[in-house]
Enzyme design. Structure first.
Site, short mmCIF file in Angstrom:
data_model
loop_
_atom_site.label_atom_id
_atom_site.label_comp_id
_atom_site.label_asym_id
_atom_site.label_seq_id
_atom_site.Cartn_x
_atom_site.Cartn_y
_atom_site.Cartn_z
N THR A 66 0.80 -1.22 0.00
CA THR A 66 0.00 0.00 0.00
C THR A 66 0.83 1.27 0.00
O THR A 66 1.95 1.30 0.54
CB THR A 66 -0.91 0.01 1.26
OG1 THR A 66 -1.39 1.33 1.48
CG2 THR A 66 -0.16 -0.43 2.52
N GLU B 166 0.31 3.55 1.91
CA GLU B 166 0.48 3.93 3.32
C GLU B 166 1.90 3.66 3.80
O GLU B 166 2.32 4.19 4.82
CB GLU B 166 -0.52 3.18 4.20
CG GLU B 166 -1.93 3.74 4.16
CD GLU B 166 -2.04 5.15 4.73
OE1 GLU B 166 -1.71 5.34 5.90
OE2 GLU B 166 -2.44 6.06 3.99
N TYR C 77 -1.33 0.13 10.98
CA TYR C 77 -1.64 -0.53 9.70
C TYR C 77 -0.43 -0.44 8.76
O TYR C 77 0.02 -1.44 8.20
CB TYR C 77 -2.87 0.13 9.06
CG TYR C 77 -3.11 -0.24 7.62
CD1 TYR C 77 -3.73 -1.43 7.27
CD2 TYR C 77 -2.71 0.61 6.58
CE1 TYR C 77 -3.95 -1.78 5.94
CE2 TYR C 77 -2.93 0.27 5.25
CZ TYR C 77 -3.54 -0.91 4.94
OH TYR C 77 -3.76 -1.24 3.62
N LYS D 249 1.91 -3.51 7.38
CA LYS D 249 2.05 -3.75 5.94
C LYS D 249 3.52 -3.66 5.51
O LYS D 249 3.93 -4.29 4.55
CB LYS D 249 1.19 -2.76 5.15
CG LYS D 249 -0.31 -3.07 5.19
CD LYS D 249 -0.67 -4.18 4.21
CE LYS D 249 -2.17 -4.37 4.10
NZ LYS D 249 -2.55 -5.39 3.11
P1 NDP Z 1 -11.62 -4.41 2.41
O1 NDP Z 1 -11.53 -3.87 3.78
O2 NDP Z 1 -12.79 -4.07 1.54
O3 NDP Z 1 -11.55 -6.01 2.48
C1 NDP Z 1 -10.68 -6.66 3.38
C2 NDP Z 1 -10.91 -8.15 3.28
O4 NDP Z 1 -10.06 -8.82 4.21
C3 NDP Z 1 -12.34 -8.60 3.63
O5 NDP Z 1 -12.68 -9.70 2.80
C4 NDP Z 1 -12.18 -9.06 5.07
O6 NDP Z 1 -13.16 -9.99 5.47
C5 NDP Z 1 -10.82 -9.72 4.99
N1 NDP Z 1 -10.17 -9.91 6.28
C6 NDP Z 1 -10.05 -9.03 7.29
N2 NDP Z 1 -9.39 -9.56 8.33
C7 NDP Z 1 -9.08 -10.84 7.96
C8 NDP Z 1 -8.43 -11.91 8.60
N3 NDP Z 1 -7.95 -11.81 9.84
N4 NDP Z 1 -8.31 -13.08 7.93
C9 NDP Z 1 -8.80 -13.22 6.67
N5 NDP Z 1 -9.44 -12.24 6.01
C10 NDP Z 1 -9.57 -11.06 6.65
O7 NDP Z 1 -10.26 -4.02 1.68
P2 NDP Z 1 -9.98 -3.69 0.13
O8 NDP Z 1 -10.67 -4.67 -0.71
O9 NDP Z 1 -10.18 -2.24 -0.10
O10 NDP Z 1 -8.41 -3.90 0.06
C11 NDP Z 1 -7.84 -5.20 -0.23
C12 NDP Z 1 -6.42 -5.24 0.28
O11 NDP Z 1 -5.65 -4.23 -0.36
C13 NDP Z 1 -6.25 -5.01 1.77
O12 NDP Z 1 -5.17 -5.81 2.18
C14 NDP Z 1 -5.88 -3.55 1.87
O13 NDP Z 1 -5.14 -3.33 3.04
C15 NDP Z 1 -5.05 -3.38 0.62
N6 NDP Z 1 -5.04 -2.06 0.01
C16 NDP Z 1 -6.22 -1.44 -0.29
C17 NDP Z 1 -6.21 -0.22 -0.93
C18 NDP Z 1 -7.46 0.50 -1.27
O14 NDP Z 1 -7.39 1.70 -1.56
N7 NDP Z 1 -8.62 -0.17 -1.30
C19 NDP Z 1 -4.92 0.41 -1.34
C20 NDP Z 1 -3.75 -0.36 -1.00
C21 NDP Z 1 -3.82 -1.56 -0.36
P3 NDP Z 1 -14.63 -9.51 6.03
O15 NDP Z 1 -15.45 -9.19 4.80
O16 NDP Z 1 -15.09 -10.70 6.77
O17 NDP Z 1 -14.37 -8.31 6.89
P1 GDR Z 2 -6.80 5.79 3.84
O1 GDR Z 2 -8.35 5.91 3.44
O2 GDR Z 2 -6.55 6.10 5.26
O3 GDR Z 2 -6.05 6.60 2.82
O4 GDR Z 2 -6.55 4.23 3.62
P2 GDR Z 2 -9.57 6.69 4.13
O5 GDR Z 2 -10.59 6.82 3.08
O6 GDR Z 2 -9.96 6.08 5.42
O7 GDR Z 2 -8.93 8.15 4.45
C1 GDR Z 2 -8.43 8.99 3.44
C2 GDR Z 2 -8.14 10.36 4.03
O8 GDR Z 2 -9.37 11.01 4.35
C3 GDR Z 2 -9.24 11.61 5.62
N1 GDR Z 2 -10.56 11.76 6.24
C4 GDR Z 2 -11.36 10.77 6.63
N2 GDR Z 2 -11.23 9.42 6.55
C5 GDR Z 2 -12.25 8.65 7.02
N3 GDR Z 2 -12.17 7.32 6.91
N4 GDR Z 2 -13.36 9.19 7.59
C6 GDR Z 2 -13.52 10.54 7.71
O9 GDR Z 2 -14.52 11.01 8.23
C7 GDR Z 2 -12.49 11.36 7.20
N5 GDR Z 2 -12.32 12.70 7.11
C8 GDR Z 2 -11.16 12.93 6.53
C9 GDR Z 2 -8.32 10.68 6.39
O10 GDR Z 2 -7.77 11.35 7.53
C10 GDR Z 2 -7.31 10.31 5.32
O11 GDR Z 2 -6.30 11.27 5.26
C11 GDR Z 2 -7.08 3.54 2.50
C12 GDR Z 2 -7.34 2.09 2.92
O12 GDR Z 2 -8.02 1.43 1.89
C13 GDR Z 2 -6.04 1.37 3.20
O13 GDR Z 2 -6.31 -0.01 3.42
C14 GDR Z 2 -5.11 1.52 1.98
O14 GDR Z 2 -3.89 0.89 2.24
C15 GDR Z 2 -4.90 3.00 1.68
O15 GDR Z 2 -6.16 3.59 1.43
C16 GDR Z 2 -4.03 3.19 0.46
#
Ligand code: NDP
Ligand code: GDR
Length: 376
Positions: A153, A155, A177, A181
């Protein structure tokens, strides 16, 4: 679905004319945003897909319901297994019985703010969980045949020291987190070098969609905007309006994951759009889609700032709530995906504005109970 998820008995992948006909993929995190789009992509490509789901007291398979077929149906190619990244023997059992050609490790406690409250669990699932999966592959004797994609990520960059960020930008994670990662990232690099395994880190910048979890900022905004438009909610409370992110569409990004795994030589790749926008801008675009113009009032970047309706300034649409601030924030992320473009031919197709508008339209349809056959 969900009541009978016991392991299918898998002996061999289907064989046609002596050739292994189907590639078999195993996805952790299949019930999440990315897991659901990736499953659709792999099924379209003819894969047999296995997913690990967590036992839950209520159904957590809403995002993949439209593609699930009972495993007794002829032609079913999606199979689900109960499991968890915190359970080593379960992971070993699944990996050694499924015998996947490719594993996509998307499972994670993925909420940055929540990771401050559940730091130890986050380390277990996101950090050590990755190591458990790698060890399961090795213990099953599959390190020479099984490829793995790791969901790394942006992050990792955290306190940014270089703009834009590339594969060579130093890491400085700013949350439990991000730190978990980072551990996983380096385990991938280490096992690749130590054991010659085909392991890839995809360093993905934020990607969103109508399937995005409702507590991430983009989806929180789009859901609130349609509710405000329809008179079901008055105000949207947000944290840091000045945070800037490089937001793309999840559908584009899962294609990049697959392309990485198909490379002859494993490597690490950034996926990003190369454009970044503030949370404030996302709010403006989302409200504009429903015909509302937001005017910002108060001191910018403080809890006094608010967003009002430009046609009726007494109507406060957005307020800042410090409960949503993070103990340490990531201020700005902007990625450079040149390497992925050059080596994988990966190009993101969906723009920031199209993304926000698609999310608004989908949330509006959901609010109006216009349920599509397939989730957007
Ligand atoms: P989500 O939060 O939508 O999905 C996370 C998934 O992981 C869900 O299926 C959840 O299951 C499962 N999970 C959580 N804890 C466990 C565990 N202990 N064992 C097995 N499975 C588990 O995430 P995204 O689809 O958005 O992201 C996918 C991956 O990519 C994640 O690893 C995230 O950190 C990473 N990532 C995401 C980004 C983004 O912008 N979306 C950017 C960069 C990286 P359940 O449905 O039961 O909660
Ligand atoms: P992020 O996503 O932390 O980048 O992680 P999120 O959408 O939670 O926050 C993005 C930015 O918005 C600001 N923010 C808020 N965020 C949330 N959730 N709720 C609020 O009310 C709010 N107001 C402002 C946050 O401070 C932050 O700066 C996501 C996840 O999908 C991670 O798993 C992944 O690795 C990274 O993106 C890339």
């Amino acid at each position: 679905m969900g009541d009978e998820m016991e392991q299918p008995i898998l002996k061999k992948a289907k064989v046609v004319n002596g050739e292994k006909a189907l590639k078999r993929a195993l996805i952790t995190g299949i019930t999440g945003q990315d897991g659901s789009y990736l499953t659709e992509l792999l099924l379209e490509k003819g894969y047999e897909v296995h997913g690990i789901i967590r036992r839950s007291s209520s159904f957590n398979t809403g995002r993949i319901e439209h593609i699930y077929r009972d495993r007794h149906d002829t032609g079913a190619r999606l199979f689900l297994h109960y499991g968890d990244l915190t359970d080593s023997s379960n992971l070993f059992h699944i990996v050694s019985t499924v015998k996947p050609d490719e594993i996509y490790n998307l499972g994670a406690m993925s909420h940055v703010k929540v990771s401050f409250e559940m730091s130890e669990y986050t380390a277990e699932a996101d950090g050590i969980g990755t190591l458990r999966l790698l060890n399961a592959i090795r213990s099953a004797g599959m390190e020479k045949h099984c490829r793995l994609y790791q969901a790394s990520t942006s992050e990792l960059y955290g306190k940014v020291r270089e703009i834009p960020q590339t594969e060579t930008t130093p890491f400085y994670p700013r949350s439990p987190y991000g730190v978990a990662k980072q551990y996983a990232y380096w385990m991938i690099v280490n096992y690749r070098e130590a054991y010659g395994m085909h392991l890839t880190n995809g360093i993905l910048f934020n990607h969103e969609s109508p399937r995005r979890g409702p507590t991430f900022v983009t989806r929180k905004i789009t859901r609130a905007v349609v509710r405000i438009k329809m008179g079901k909610q008055d105000t949207l409370f947000l944290g840091n309006l000045d945070a800037k992110r490089d937001w793309g569409h999840a559908r584009d990004y899962v294609e990049g994951m697959w392309l990485m795994v198909q490379r002859d030589e494993p490597d690490d790749y950034v996926l990003a759009t190369g454009e970044c926008h503030s949370v404030r801008e996302f709010v403006e675009v989302a409200f504009a889609r429903v015909g509302i113009t937001v005017r910002w009032k108060g001191t910018k970047g403080t809890i006094d700032e608010m967003g009002v309706d430009a046609t009726d300034e007494k109507r406060v649409l957005v307020r800042v709530d410090s409960n949503y601030f993070r103990p340490t924030e990531v201020d700005l992320l902007l990625g450079d995906a040149t390497k992925a473009k050059k080596e994988l031919g990966w190009i993101p197709k969906i723009t920031f504005k199209q993304l926000a508008e698609e999310m608004i339209d989908a949330d509006m349809a959901e609010l109006n109970n216009e349920t599509p056959d397939k989730p957007p």
